[in-house]
Structure formats: C-alpha cells, structure tokens
Design an enzyme around this catalytic site. Sequence first.
Site, short mmCIF file in Angstrom:
data_model
loop_
_atom_site.label_atom_id
_atom_site.label_comp_id
_atom_site.label_asym_id
_atom_site.label_seq_id
_atom_site.Cartn_x
_atom_site.Cartn_y
_atom_site.Cartn_z
N ASP A 44 1.05 -1.31 0.14
CA ASP A 44 -0.08 0.22 -0.14
C ASP A 44 0.99 1.10 -0.44
O ASP A 44 0.60 2.11 -0.06
CB ASP A 44 -1.26 0.34 0.82
CG ASP A 44 -0.25 0.29 2.30
OD1 ASP A 44 1.09 0.25 2.71
OD2 ASP A 44 -0.29 0.07 3.66
N HIS A 45 1.88 0.71 0.25
CA HIS A 45 3.20 2.69 0.92
C HIS A 45 3.70 2.78 -0.98
O HIS A 45 4.27 3.96 -0.88
CB HIS A 45 3.47 2.16 1.88
CG HIS A 45 3.40 2.13 2.85
ND1 HIS A 45 1.83 1.72 3.46
CD2 HIS A 45 3.87 3.16 4.31
CE1 HIS A 45 2.52 2.28 4.91
NE2 HIS A 45 3.18 3.10 5.63
N ASP A 99 3.13 -0.43 11.47
CA ASP A 99 3.42 0.53 10.98
C ASP A 99 2.70 1.08 12.93
O ASP A 99 1.95 1.06 13.20
CB ASP A 99 2.19 0.42 10.17
CG ASP A 99 1.97 2.15 9.27
OD1 ASP A 99 1.92 2.39 8.45
OD2 ASP A 99 1.03 2.62 9.91
N ARG A 151 -2.45 12.82 9.72
CA ARG A 151 -1.14 13.15 10.47
C ARG A 151 -0.11 14.30 9.52
O ARG A 151 -1.13 13.94 8.41
CB ARG A 151 -0.09 11.67 10.12
CG ARG A 151 1.61 12.73 11.02
CD ARG A 151 2.72 11.07 11.49
NE ARG A 151 1.79 10.44 12.43
CZ ARG A 151 2.23 9.28 12.75
NH1 ARG A 151 3.44 8.65 12.23
NH2 ARG A 151 1.06 8.83 13.63
N SER A 210 5.40 8.17 13.00
CA SER A 210 5.74 6.64 12.29
C SER A 210 6.14 5.86 13.15
O SER A 210 7.70 6.15 14.05
CB SER A 210 5.91 6.80 10.69
OG SER A 210 4.35 7.40 10.46
N ARG A 225 8.55 4.13 12.63
CA ARG A 225 9.67 4.07 11.18
C ARG A 225 11.16 3.55 12.29
O ARG A 225 11.50 4.05 12.40
CB ARG A 225 9.97 5.02 10.87
CG ARG A 225 10.56 5.50 9.54
CD ARG A 225 10.33 6.62 8.57
NE ARG A 225 9.01 6.82 8.30
CZ ARG A 225 8.26 8.13 7.69
NH1 ARG A 225 9.29 8.89 7.84
NH2 ARG A 225 7.00 7.62 7.69
#
Length: 787
Positions: A125-126, A190, A473, A670, A672
């Site tokens: 999806d990203h 995520d 965000r 995020s 991340r």
Amino acid sequence: MLRSTASTSRLTVRHARSFATPSSLPIKDCTSITPPYPRLLKTLDQVRRVLPKSTKLTLAEKILYSHLRNPEESLGGGGKIRGERYLKLRPDRVAMQDASAQMALLQFMTCRLPTCAVPASIHCDHLIQASVGASADLAKSIDQNKEVFDFLESAARKYGIEFWRPGSGIIHQIVLENYAAPGLLMLGTDSHTPNAGGLGMLAIGVGGADAVDALTDTPWELKAPMITGVKLTGELSGWATPKDLILNLAGRLTVRGGTGRILEYFGPGVTAQSCTGLATIANMGAEVGATTSTFPYAANMREYLHATGRGPVAQAADEAASKGFLQADEGAEYDEVIEINLSELEPHLNGPFTPDLATPLSSFPGFLSENNYPTVLSSALIGSCTNSSYEDMSRVASIAQQAKDAGLKSKVPFLVTPGSELIRATVERDGLQSTLEDVGATVLANACGPCIGQWKRDEKKGEDNAILTSFNRNFKARNDGNLRTMNFLASPEIVTAMAFSGSLNFNPVTDSIPTPSGPFRFSPPTGDRLPPSGYTPGDLSYAPSPSPVPRGETEIAISPTSARLEVLEPFASNFKGGKGELPELTCLMRVRGKCTTDHISAAGAWLKYKGHLSNISENTLMTAVNDEGGHINIANDGNGEDTIPKTMQKYKQRNEPWMLVVDDNYGEGSAREHAALQPRYYGCALILARSFARIHETNLKKQGILPLWFVDKSDYSRISAFDKIVTRGVDKLLDGSLQGDEVVLEVTRPSGEKYEVRARHTMSRDQVEWLRAGSALNWIGEQARRA
C-alpha cells in the site's frame, strides 16, 4: 487513581479494475483469525491467582495479561505493575506494510527459520504514488516497484505469509475487514496499527525488529502501560463525527499526552458509535503517543464481523464475553479519566504542522486571521486508513449530492482515496463513487497515497498554501514535500463541504454558497453505517489464499546489484573484548525542538530505499535543526560544515563512534525503525534526550543504541558538538549490579574543561542483552544457534 466502572507475473497485469458484482460476502474460514479464547481465559485465571484477590482489571489489562507467557514472572512479587513492570507477551498475529515489511523480512531471514511462528500478512500500500488516477497510478507504481514486490511475494511464499497485492487496499483497513477480532493482540509495522482497536482488541505499532520477536516466537516485551479511561456520554449529531472526537482529544492530550498509556474508552457513547467510527478514533490515538486504544465488545462490533463474513468470530467472541473477558471488571481503576460529552462536540480542524493543535470549526476563521494563515483552500483530500469506511463515504456522498443538485462542483482539486478494494467496489456498486466524480472528484488507487507523501503534486511548489485532509498526520512536508504546505486535519464531511466554497473561512454549518438560483446551504450529512445491500468484494485476485503453506524451496528475489534491496550485515557490539563501558563518544550535534521520525528518516521519494540500508541512510536527519546555529541539515565534524548525513559518513569512515543530544518527545510519529537503523549504521552508540516517544525508544534499543534521559532537562544545552563523552555505570548495567537507573556521563570540552551530566536508563534485563550483543537481532540469532 480515579475509579470508574466501566506470483510476480500476475502482479504485472493487475492494472485495471474489474467491475464489482453485487453479492453478499461468504462466510470466511476463520480458523486462523479467531483468537484462542480458551487459552486466553485459562491464562487470565492464572493471572488472577497471582494478583491480589481484590484486583479489578481494565479491558486493556485483561487482553495484555491473558497473552503473558508466564504470569508469575511478569506480575508476581507484589508492587506496582503499570508503568513499572516489563511484560513478556505472546502476540497472536503480525501485519506488515510493503515499506516496513522489507526490513522486517530482511531481519527475519537472518534467523534462518522455515516459517513464521504466528499468522502474518504483507500489504502492498505504501509504494503506490498518487498522480492522475487509480488505474494509471497503480500500473506505473507496479512497474516502478517490481523488484520490491517480487521480493515481498517470494518471501511470503517461502515463509507462509498472506500477501495482499498492490491495489488491494491500505493495511489498516484490510486488517479491520479481515483479521481484527475482539481480545486479539496484534503487532503491526506501522504506527497506525491501533486502527484495529475499533474491534475491541489491542493492536500495537512496532518496528520490524519487534515484529521479528513475534515471528520467531521470542517473548515480546512491553513495559506495562498506564491506562487512561475515556468516558463517552451523550450522542453525536449534526456535523459532529468520531473524527471530531479524536481531534478534540488530541488537543487536550497533545502529542505526548498518551505516551506510555493505553486509551480505554467506555460509557454509553461507545456503543452508540459504528465499529468503523471506533477504528477512526483508535487510529488517531497514535497522534497523542498512545501505545494503543481499545473499546469493550458490543453489538456494533458483532454487526461488523457478520457483515464482513466473520460470523464464527462473532460467535466465539459472544461466548468469551459471556465469561467476562471482553469488558472491564466492574470497579476497575484508571490512572486518569477523561469525560467527553458527545452532545456538546462540534467539528474541529487540527493543525497546521502538528495533529494536536485543535480549533473548533466556529473559531477557525479567527484562528486563521490571528496567525496570518492562508484562507484560500488549494486542495481537498479525503479517505486514507483513517476515514474511508462505507459510513464515511456514504455521508460524504450525501454532501456531494446536495452540491450536485445545487449545480455546484468542487472549486479545488478533490482527491478521494478508498481504503480497500472492498470499500471501492461497494461504493461503486451503490453509486456513491459516481456521485463524487460528478462533482469533480478524482478517485485514487486503494493505497496510502498523499497521506504518507506518495503524492506527485506539481502545483504550489515552494509556496505557502493550505490543504484540508481527513488524514491523521500533518507534519511539515509530509504530504507533498513542500515545507510550506499547511495541512489542516478534519472529518471527511467538513473537507468535502469546504471544497465547494474553496475558502477556509467557510463554515458549512452556518454559511451559504452563492448560486444562480440563490444562496445554497448544506443540510447535515447522512449515511449508512453498513451498506444496505451488504459488501461486495470486488476484484478477488488482489487477495491471498488464507493460511498459505510455507514453500521452503522458494528462492528469495534479491539481486546483488539492486539499489532497492540489500542483505543485512549484523551490527558489531560495542562491548567486545569484555569492555563494560561504551567507547569514548563524540557529540555530533544537538537537535533542536520537534524531531519526528519523518525528520530522522524521510518518507516520500525515499520509500523506494526501505530495503537498502546504505542508500536510505543518506537522508538521516536531513530536515533536523541543529541547535548550535539553528540551521537545517548542517553539522560539523571538526574539519568543516557539511550536511548531517555526510558528517555522519565522515565519522563512520574514521571509525569514530558518536552520540546525539536531542529534545523532548524525540522520534514521535511513524513506527519507522529506519530512524534507529540509520544512525546505528553510521556509528551512533548513544542518544541523550529530554524525552523519547515510546516506539522510537524501543527501536533504538533493538538496534543496539543506548537511549538515555536527562535527569535534569536543563542539561540539554550544556553538551555541544565535538565534546567527548565517557559513560560511567553502563558496566554495572551490563552485569546487573546497577542499583537504580542512573548513568553518569563524563563530558570533556575541546578546551579541556570537564563536567558530569546525570542521565537515567529505561533498560529491562532482556534489553540489556540486546545492547551487549549489538542488537536484538544478534541476540535472537545467538539464542537460536544455542537451541
């Protein structure tokens, strides 16, 4: 405390969308998605024998404690648990999106296991960029990211992971529609994983190394969170939505107010919401730093489970609820209680540049004027994982139909992002999509798109401008790469209505829009929580077969010449040869103010390097502010100024370990893990902060960086670039003899002046082993080899 009750070739041809065929969803095979309720209830019985007999448990504690591997080890011995004890847990499931899954799988591969210990899924999806529209964007993105999708699909096939193809939808919407279940404990790579909390579970955002814990059956460790109770009373009406509830709460709590906490909602206002509305609320709990959010099991969840083909899960949940599992004990205590009367709630707009700057709609024009912000709207965007449910889209369509009937079209680019193929197909079948397109909307691919910076936006580059989105965000440059784009967050209903006026001063509740037939004023939006004709699945080829069998003979697709993927090399330990302290460190810089994971490791165009550590590291802290001089992306290695990544590279080339001094809530945003991997790759050994965001602090520990907190926050400004730092007390931390949590840093300035700074650690016993081994992954590998 306050008491309150309460195949690859197939990939390349999935460009076009097939027409949806009206049908009701068949009942799914729920074997792997039904929580192991008998085991969880048995563990909870053990927990109650360990805890004092009078203990009343919140819903969040019931779910957490029922997933303990050894209740006596985690909870025994008396004393305070919340905020103090480390819980060793057994998660039920792992979900990974395509950007973060690359590093998670590269790390998992080093463990050399034949399959995953728990059910897992990968969601593409990203990496799909929004530009002109769904079909063209999807085809182009599949072509550009082919080697990454090939890698992910080959790894999924090898290890028995469910692989959701590009175009299937956004990870969080797919999880809610297929995997979420009351009482489940799931990890997701995520930060908005908590979205699944809308189905009464605990869904927690983590880095890839944490996901590897679950995938390898290694105990996953979490410091027992504090529990904040949010009591909802009254009833939403008019233009107010669940999105406004969480926007309002974000304004109350700020981006740090939920750190180390679970938000547990209760009260009559909870059951009055739709399940997907609860998911919106849980999704944006990440914006206040909360570990996750959850809600008691009720009819709204049962209805959604049946509507999405998971009746057997609902039946099992009903039985578990009858035994007291899926709600808090009567008389359970919360560390704090916040009460919100939904009847008094008005729409909010949050921003710019931070999701906790909340302004009521009625006060928004004054807010814009006071701050000299733009009042002309440049673009309106709805959808994303936060607000793309059927309910959201049906309410938005009711606004669009009113505008259409009045002869209006959107005055600005109006972009719609469906959350999943299920939603897109159902919305198309029911005519909602055509209604939106008739008033000027462009429907994008079922993917993250503009919400995470995957937006090819050519207009307004370098200009001050304002956009409205229903996203979660809104940090600087997050959506379109323009530091001067101001993103105000609002409900999809408010975003849509304002698109027809083109002005941020327009209040759709009270104001009118001129038309040839006279002034037009919107009526409040209406919609359906669930599609009256049921959901239609759309293109089923996007979805995987459930519970695939691992095919160990599969060769992982990584080219040795790839610029997108590279095999990971283990990080070396800083304690080889029996050393008990870190080597002498040089302070590289002092980072000023808000520094999110977007600042540390930018997304957008850099997403293509998520599986190539040495390439993506070239963006490290490139938008951070150096407190000494106030410049962005400027640092000094003693031989002159350069960019921050280039300066780090120079230290790495000299084999000179270094450290950072950072400000409050460092690493918010995020989940991340690259924000921890990249500094570690360049040689960072220690980060000293006024405070850390929860996920980022854990990610640093996982990669072998020691995170320390200032005892006295005013010491932040004392340590400067080129200062030499020697630790005292880490040796005792490693051998277990350290009394308390204090570590002393001996600082020597270039002038020769010496002084000490007191700091504290938050390391658990297992986390100390990660530090000693050089990373959690090194330690897991050591344990596997011994076994």
